[in-house]
Enzyme design. Structure first.
Site, PDB file in Angstrom:
ATOM      1  N   ASP A  44       0.840  -1.205   0.000  1.00 47.15           N
ATOM      2  CA  ASP A  44       0.000   0.000   0.000  1.00 47.15           C
ATOM      3  C   ASP A  44       0.874   1.254   0.000  1.00 47.15           C
ATOM      4  OD1 ASP A  44       0.873  -0.128   2.608  1.00 47.15           O
ATOM      5  OD2 ASP A  44      -1.114  -0.002   3.522  1.00 47.15           O
ATOM      6  N   SER A  45       2.204   1.067   0.014  1.00 44.11           N
ATOM      7  CA  SER A  45       3.125   2.181  -0.207  1.00 44.11           C
ATOM      8  C   SER A  45       2.849   2.823  -1.563  1.00 44.11           C
ATOM      9  CB  SER A  45       4.580   1.700  -0.148  1.00 44.11           C
ATOM     10  OG  SER A  45       4.775   0.566  -0.985  1.00 44.11           O
ATOM     11  N   ASP A  83      -1.079  -6.296  -0.391  1.00 41.09           N
ATOM     12  CA  ASP A  83      -1.258  -5.640   0.913  1.00 41.09           C
ATOM     13  C   ASP A  83      -2.739  -5.395   1.191  1.00 41.09           C
ATOM     14  OD1 ASP A  83       0.313  -4.887   3.005  1.00 41.09           O
ATOM     15  OD2 ASP A  83       1.147  -3.106   2.041  1.00 41.09           O
ATOM     16  N   LYS A 113      -0.851  -9.448   2.926  1.00 42.94           N
ATOM     17  CA  LYS A 113      -0.044  -8.978   4.061  1.00 42.94           C
ATOM     18  C   LYS A 113      -0.909  -8.038   4.885  1.00 42.94           C
ATOM     19  CE  LYS A 113       3.367  -5.765   3.696  1.00 42.94           C
ATOM     20  NZ  LYS A 113       2.780  -4.719   4.554  1.00 42.94           N
ATOM     21  N   GLU A 115      -0.892  -5.654   8.807  1.00 41.81           N
ATOM     22  CA  GLU A 115      -0.048  -5.082   9.860  1.00 41.81           C
ATOM     23  C   GLU A 115      -0.608  -5.433  11.234  1.00 41.81           C
ATOM     24  OE1 GLU A 115       0.406  -0.871   9.127  1.00 41.81           O
ATOM     25  OE2 GLU A 115       1.113  -1.212   7.077  1.00 41.81           O
ATOM     26  N   GLU A 181       9.810  -4.036  10.020  1.00 43.88           N
ATOM     27  CA  GLU A 181      10.156  -2.721   9.466  1.00 43.88           C
ATOM     28  C   GLU A 181      10.686  -1.807  10.569  1.00 43.88           C
ATOM     29  OE1 GLU A 181       7.211  -0.946   6.904  1.00 43.88           O
ATOM     30  OE2 GLU A 181       8.377   0.900   6.691  1.00 43.88           O
TER      31      GLU A 181
HETATM   32  O1  KIV Z   1       3.581  -1.120   1.540  1.00 43.00           O
HETATM   33  C1  KIV Z   1       4.754  -1.512   1.508  1.00 43.00           C
HETATM   34  O2  KIV Z   1       5.504  -1.296   0.535  1.00 43.00           O
HETATM   35  C2  KIV Z   1       5.259  -2.238   2.663  1.00 43.00           C
HETATM   36  C3  KIV Z   1       6.721  -2.473   2.730  1.00 43.00           C
HETATM   37  C4  KIV Z   1       7.373  -1.245   3.222  1.00 43.00           C
HETATM   38  C5  KIV Z   1       7.055  -3.648   3.556  1.00 43.00           C
HETATM   39  O3  KIV Z   1       4.508  -2.583   3.525  1.00 43.00           O
END
Ligand code: KIV
Length: 280
Positions: A44-45, A83, A113, A115, A181
């Site tokens: 989600d970056s 994500d 993924k 958090e 992280e």
């Molecule tokens: O969203 C993302 O790119 C991430 C990485 C920084 C692990 O969660």
């Protein structure tokens, strides 16, 4: 054949490091896949590096689906992790199931993924029970930026203990891997030794089982800032700027396009059209 969770576990068992990179679009995903990157994260970056938001919080499930589909189309071999965006899994286990299911069923990712540690364990367990592989994410968790700030996590005794416990809880809940992280390197080493699943570090030092980087950071493509933990392997932003300047100069000077980049047509057809239209 795509990389599998079993392959990743074998890599940890053999002490082979696992490289992971983010990708958000078809063309980049193809490059990473053909280079042999085994693990691709559609993070989600993308909210920050692709869409220009200050944080990852505005990213929605629909946006993630759109980008994951493109990455999946660009890969044949890599294991693609999608994500779960902010508020797509924190609200209830039922929401997490529905939304994670969409990332696999509609977008074609191989895993999701999310958090969080112990408080997320029940959610992880339920997702894994129905066949959705989950990668955990501990330490600095960007969806909690308003609580945590952007800072290294786990330097105090209590927080270090809590992180170890979170990692063990995620493993026990069935997570196949854990992203760490911005965690001090010695603590990441301790966690890596205490769980059997591969840890993937970003700003967590050299002792994790693998490393993940945001592709824009490592290619020098994100102009806003370069995190301390990122290494720039190229200056693609500069390469693009030079190319664009060249293009501007050539277009304004009439040097582009030339006949090489143009299409011709039959002279008789052209003359017939001009005859029909009359003089200019
Ligand atoms: O969203 C993302 O790119 C991430 C990485 C920084 C692990 O969660």
């Amino acid at each position: 054949m795509r990389v599998t969770i079993h392959d990743l576990q074998q890599m940890k068992a053999r002490g082979e490091r696992i490289p992971m990179l983010t990708a958000y679009d078809y063309s980049t995903a193809r490059i990473l896949d053909e280079a042999g990157v085994p693990l691709i994260l559609v993070g989600d970056s993308l909210g920050m590096v692709m869409l220009g938001y200050d944080t990852t919080l505005p990213v929605t499930l629909e946006v993630m689906l759109h980008h994951i589909k493109a990455v999946v189309r660009g890969t044949k071999r890599a294991f693609v992790v999608g994500d779960m965006p902010f508020m797509s899994y924190q609200t209830s286990v039922a929401d997490a199931l529905r939304n994670a299911g969409r990332l696999l069923q509609e977008a074609g990712s191989q895993a999701v993924k999310l958090e969080g540690g112990e408080p997320m364990a029940d959610t992880v367990r339920r997702l894994v029970e129905v066949g959705i592989p989950v990668q955990g994410h501990l330490g600095f968790t960007p969806q909690s930026v308003n609580q945590l700030g952007v800072r290294v996590q786990g330097r105090s005794k209590d927080l270090a203990r809590r992180l170890v416990n979170d990692a063990v809880c995620l493993e026990q809940a069935g997570a196949f891997s854990i992203v760490l992280e911005m965690v001090p390197a010695p603590l990441a080493r301790l966690i890596t030794a205490r769980v059997k699943v591969p840890t993937i570090g970003i700003g967590a030092g050299p002792y994790c089982d693998g490393q993940v980087q945001v592709i824009h950071d490592m290619l020098g493509l994100y102009p806003d800032f370069v995190p301390k933990h990122a290494k720039q392997y190229a200056q693609m932003g500069r390469v693009m700027q030079d190319a664009v300047t060249c293009y501007l100069n050539e277009v304004t000077a009439g040097a582009f396009p030339t006949s090489k980049e143009s299409f011709g047509m039959d002279q008789q057809v052209l003359e017939a059209v001009i005859a029909e239209l009359g003089p200019e």
